[in-house]
Design a protein around this motif. Structure first.
Motif, PDB file in Angstrom:
ATOM      1  N   ILE A   1       4.009   4.533 -11.596  1.00  0.00           N
ATOM      2  CA  ILE A   1       4.489   3.734 -10.290  1.00  0.00           C
ATOM      3  C   ILE A   1       3.810   2.456 -10.212  1.00  0.00           C
ATOM      4  CG2 ILE A   1       4.527   3.986  -7.868  1.00  0.00           C
ATOM      5  CD1 ILE A   1       5.949   6.202  -9.291  1.00  0.00           C
TER       6      ILE A   1
ATOM      7  N   ARG B   1       0.889  -1.236  -0.089  1.00  0.00           N
ATOM      8  CA  ARG B   1      -0.274  -0.023   0.079  1.00  0.00           C
ATOM      9  C   ARG B   1       1.030   1.166  -0.075  1.00  0.00           C
ATOM     10  NH1 ARG B   1      -4.977   1.914   2.624  1.00  0.00           N
ATOM     11  NH2 ARG B   1      -3.813   2.866   4.259  1.00  0.00           N
ATOM     12  N   GLY B   2       1.930   0.977   0.675  1.00  0.00           N
ATOM     13  CA  GLY B   2       2.645   2.224   0.714  1.00  0.00           C
ATOM     14  C   GLY B   2       3.134   3.010  -0.527  1.00  0.00           C
ATOM     15  N   GLN B   3       3.306   2.237  -1.801  1.00  0.00           N
ATOM     16  CA  GLN B   3       3.341   2.581  -3.156  1.00  0.00           C
ATOM     17  C   GLN B   3       2.362   3.668  -3.324  1.00  0.00           C
ATOM     18  OE1 GLN B   3       6.349   1.930  -5.370  1.00  0.00           O
ATOM     19  NE2 GLN B   3       7.246   1.214  -3.290  1.00  0.00           N
TER      20      GLN B   3
ATOM     21  N   GLN C   1       5.183  -1.603 -11.965  1.00  0.00           N
ATOM     22  CA  GLN C   1       5.534  -2.666 -10.940  1.00  0.00           C
ATOM     23  C   GLN C   1       4.585  -3.940 -11.108  1.00  0.00           C
ATOM     24  OE1 GLN C   1       6.938  -1.486  -7.137  1.00  0.00           O
ATOM     25  NE2 GLN C   1       6.261   0.643  -7.697  1.00  0.00           N
TER      26      GLN C   1
ATOM     27  N   GLU D   1       0.721   5.359  -1.388  1.00  0.00           N
ATOM     28  CA  GLU D   1       0.404   6.440  -0.635  1.00  0.00           C
ATOM     29  C   GLU D   1       1.639   7.462  -1.050  1.00  0.00           C
ATOM     30  OE1 GLU D   1       0.993   4.646   3.270  1.00  0.00           O
ATOM     31  OE2 GLU D   1      -1.473   4.356   3.384  1.00  0.00           O
ATOM     32  N   ALA D   2       2.757   6.744  -1.312  1.00  0.00           N
ATOM     33  CA  ALA D   2       3.958   7.433  -1.708  1.00  0.00           C
ATOM     34  C   ALA D   2       3.561   8.360  -2.782  1.00  0.00           C
ATOM     35  CB  ALA D   2       5.280   6.731  -1.974  1.00  0.00           C
ATOM     36  N   ALA D   3       3.053   7.754  -4.001  1.00  0.00           N
ATOM     37  CA  ALA D   3       2.500   8.348  -5.091  1.00  0.00           C
ATOM     38  C   ALA D   3       1.571   9.608  -4.913  1.00  0.00           C
ATOM     39  CB  ALA D   3       1.924   7.284  -6.098  1.00  0.00           C
ATOM     40  N   ASP D   4       0.482   9.131  -3.826  1.00  0.00           N
ATOM     41  CA  ASP D   4      -0.510  10.033  -3.692  1.00  0.00           C
ATOM     42  C   ASP D   4       0.330  11.357  -3.001  1.00  0.00           C
ATOM     43  OD1 ASP D   4      -2.547   8.733  -4.675  1.00  0.00           O
ATOM     44  OD2 ASP D   4      -3.205   7.893  -2.571  1.00  0.00           O
ATOM     45  N   SER D   5       0.882  10.905  -1.637  1.00  0.00           N
ATOM     46  CA  SER D   5       1.589  12.216  -1.178  1.00  0.00           C
ATOM     47  C   SER D   5       2.594  13.088  -1.859  1.00  0.00           C
ATOM     48  CB  SER D   5       2.602  11.529   0.274  1.00  0.00           C
ATOM     49  OG  SER D   5       3.894  10.967  -0.504  1.00  0.00           O
ATOM     50  N   LEU D   6       3.021  12.670  -3.247  1.00  0.00           N
ATOM     51  CA  LEU D   6       3.876  13.511  -4.070  1.00  0.00           C
ATOM     52  C   LEU D   6       3.072  14.150  -5.011  1.00  0.00           C
ATOM     53  CD1 LEU D   6       6.911  10.948  -5.081  1.00  0.00           C
ATOM     54  CD2 LEU D   6       6.978  13.218  -3.613  1.00  0.00           C
ATOM     55  N   GLY D   7       1.672  14.000  -4.825  1.00  0.00           N
ATOM     56  CA  GLY D   7       0.893  14.649  -5.659  1.00  0.00           C
ATOM     57  C   GLY D   7       0.463  14.323  -7.132  1.00  0.00           C
ATOM     58  N   LEU D   8       0.746  13.010  -7.339  1.00  0.00           N
ATOM     59  CA  LEU D   8       0.478  12.114  -8.571  1.00  0.00           C
ATOM     60  C   LEU D   8      -0.973  11.859  -8.550  1.00  0.00           C
ATOM     61  CD1 LEU D   8       3.502  10.130  -8.794  1.00  0.00           C
ATOM     62  CD2 LEU D   8       3.130  11.763 -10.365  1.00  0.00           C
TER      63      LEU D   8
END
Lengths: 263, 432
Positions: free
Chosen positions: B346, B326-328, B350, B330-337
């Motif tokens: 992303i 799930r972190g992938q 994968q 979340e990381a994408a979301d948190s970067l604003g993608l």
């Protein structure tokens, strides 16, 4: 553990709390199904503040900072980040997310991209920065977290501490005004905690507004201007670090501090 | 009591392993002769290999490549190797391979499928290999229309007008989405469909009368053999992958209607044997279409095969999506993608990497399943083999023909399998 950050002489010249509000949370409640995970949260964060949130596991501290960039949705109350209210409006969410950087416990680097590509992806695709400029910015921040030589490796080839520093650099490449740290050192070996804390300290020295969920009390004493203690989804106590550690008011705080500092 | 303190004064350098742990002798000992049981198994395996080679070897050695009939073959073998000896009669392949490969395609037009194959390899280049110049991708995009024109013939303006439908859809999207995002998507879907239904045919007729460029037109009944299998198989593969990916994403969607549709589609088509879908394609579909519409049978089969494979691909890709932490996201979301950028940059790279073995497995299955079209009286290679064997000259021959058909399929399927392994190696960046 606490000593790791303390041997660092900290340059406080640019660590200034302004009277400009960065984050305003009022009357915020959140439920997971029927479980009331955050209860009546009220807090405001000024620009330039360095806040450490601590508390026992399951107290809602991670959930709280994940609400600030809407990785979690709150059901009641308001959260205003840099003048933008978080609602289900996707446009507002995008604005907030591009202002707020986040660092996760498990780094969450993109394993199929090189370090450099990890850093330039969001600037290129979200901010529409030209590739060359994005590369330069990325190298500048890699320099800053002291691993420019790893730029062309993949995340899987780096140590945990290096990966976390890359994750910090990745957030910084978006030039955020606020940084959120969700237990950034909890998944690291003791030898690597220091290098990540040093990176965070130098970020604090530059005047970044930071909210850190962490159990590194040494870090809290060294750089935080405010410590918030949470339990059962509520803010139980908050104070300046010196007061918080030397003279805790609530019994719950005393118990918690005696358990993490007592040994 | 012993003193517990100990201090190492110098660190040990790394040494190479002892000679008995490396080299061919070690390999043989470890892998063939490690125990009495394994020695027995090794000897037994050698004996079985010998038996197989002793049977097939002479049969291949006595093969005949030049004869007019099975009787002639046998006569040549007896004359050369003595009475009672049997050998392979590959003469049948030398004489009939064109039929197995091209079906009933007119002989003087064999250059068209051959050219299509060559162009297909060019078109696949930039998709399969990163070192091919990216500009070739433009050719890859137009290749389906080129292939359609080369294989079926007719006026060049029909495929051009079909492609024009996509361009119109894009233009409609750009123009309308300026006003409203959702309306843009609707326009992008509706405009091309209207174009294809009502204007595409007349427009191509008009252009043909102004500037006639045409190849000899061939009906779908002239397709057969390996050409038919390849056309159906490759089209199925090319169209089912994107549809399958969209279905997998739709199944994970929060939008109830999208999700329900995708679940019904996947479960519905996966729960039905391909052969029933093929019968639907050949018999039932005409009842549902407006009377008078002729809808090419190969096109119908391609649609059914694509739908069937897409349902499988969707589930394979869903497995890949589920394997991502799930972190992938979340990381994408948190970067604003946004959703589509996160998926494209992303998540999908994968998830698809994880799904490569499953996807290629589905493709190989699909390719081999194209032989099922013989049940709806299309002439797949096996059907052609049967008709050759029904011939008086070649009555009684079977191994040689089946080997040839098997070899053709094997070349395709094995290349796919090797390519997938190459891709997995190339994309391996986790260094575990």
């Amino acid at each position: 553990m606490a000593e790791a950050a303390l041997d660092h002489t900290i340059d406080r010249s640019r660590m200034k709390v302004t009277d400009e509000v960065a984050i305003q949370i009022s009357g915020m409640n959140k439920w997971y199904g029927t479980f009331h995970v955050l209860r009546d949260i009220n807090m405001s964060v000024m620009k330039g503040e360095r806040i450490v949130i601590c508390g026992p596991s399951g107290s809602g501290k991670s959930t709280l900072i994940r609400c600030i960039n809407r990785l979690e949705e709150h059901q009641q109350g308001t959260i205003i980040v840099d003048g933008t209210e978080l609602t289900s409006d996707l446009k507002n969410i995008d604005i907030v997310r591009s202002e707020v950087g986040m660092v996760f416990q498990h780094f969450n680097l993109f394993p199929h991209l090189t370090i450099l590509e990890n850093l330039t992806l969001a600037p290129i695709w979200v901010r529409k920065v030209p590739k060359k400029e994005a590369d330069e910015t990325a190298m500048y921040f890699l320099q800053k977290v002291k691993i420019p030589e790893q730029a062309h490796k993949y995340p899987g080839q780096l140590s945990g501490g290096q990966q976390q520093r890359v994750a910090i650099a990745r957030s910084l490449c978006m030039k955020p005004r606020i940084m959120l740290f969700d237990e950034p050192t909890s998944a690291l070996d003791p030898e690597m905690i220091k290098e990540v804390l040093d990176t965070m300290i130098s970020l604090a020295e530059e005047g970044m507004t930071m909210i850190c969920v962490t159990h590194e009390m040494g870090f809290a004493q060294a750089v935080a201007n405010r410590v918030i203690f949470m339990d059962q989804g509520q803010i139980v106590e908050q104070n300046a670090p010196r007061e918080f550690f030397n003279n805790p008011k609530s019994d719950r705080t005393k118990l918690f501090l005696s358990q993490i500092l007592g040994h | 009591m012993e003193d517990a303190s100990y201090v190492r004064s110098e660190m040990l350098p790394a040494q190479s392993p002892p000679a008995s742990e490396t080299g061919i002798v070690h390999w043989v000992r470890a892998n063939l002769l490690s125990s009495v049981g394994n020695i027995v198994l090794t000897l037994a395996a050698i004996y079985v290999i010998y038996l197989i080679a002793a049977t097939i070897g002479p049969w291949l050695y006595r093969s005949v490549w030049n004869a007019g009939s099975l009787q002639e073959c046998r006569a040549i073998i007896e004359a050369n190797f003595g009475p009672g000896k049997s050998g392979a009669c590959f003469a049948v392949i030398a004489q009939r391979w064109e039929q197995i490969v091209f079906g009933f395609y007119p002989r003087e037009l064999y250059w068209r499928p051959t050219l299509t194959l060559v162009l297909m390899l060019v078109a696949l280049g930039p998709i399969l290999f990163a070192w091919v110049p990216r500009q070739v991708l433009w050719f890859s995009i137009t290749f389906p229309a080129v292939a359609f024109w080369l294989l079926w013939g007719g006026t060049v303006w029909l495929p051009v007008m079909i492609v024009a439908g996509f361009v119109l859809g894009y233009v409609a999207f750009r123009v309308v989405s300026e006003l409203n995002g959702l309306a843009g998507v609707v326009a992008a879907a509706v405009v091309p469909v209207l174009w294809w239904l009502f204007l595409c045919g007349p427009a191509s007729d008009v252009l043909q009368s102004i500037l006639p460029i045409a190849l000899r037109e061939l009906g779908s009944d002239q397709f057969g053999g390996f050409l038919l299998s390849t056309v159906i198989g490759i089209s199925g593969i090319v169209f089912s992958l994107p549809i399958g990916i969209l279905l997998a994403l739709g199944r994970q969607s929060d939008l109830l209607i999208v999700k329900t549709f995708c679940v019904c589609f996947i479960e519905g088509f996966r729960g039905v044997p391909l052969i029933t879908l093929l019968f639907v394609a050949s018999l039932l579909l005409n009842y549902f279409l407006p009377p008078g519409t002729t809808f090419d049978v190969i096109l119908r089969v391609i649609i059914m095969v694509t739908i069937f494979a897409a349902a499988y691909i969707a589930e394979v890709v869903r497995g890949g999506l589920a394997a991502l932490p799930r972190g992938q996201y979340e990381a994408a979301d948190s970067l604003g993608l946004d959703y589509w950028k996160a998926q494209r940059l992303i998540i999908m790279p994968q998830a698809l990497k994880i799904s490569i073995p499953g996807i290629v497995g589905t493709f190989i299955g699909l390719f081999k399943d194209t032989t099922l079209v013989s049940f709806i009286s299309l002439s797949d290679p096996m059907q052609i083999v049967s008709s050759i064997r029904a011939n008086t000259e070649w009555n009684g021959i079977y191994w040689e023909l089946f080997m040839f058909v098997g070899l053709l399929f094997f070349i395709f399927c094995f290349s796919m399998s090797r390519y997938s392994m190459y891709l997995e190696r190339k994309l391996k960046t986790d260094h575990r």
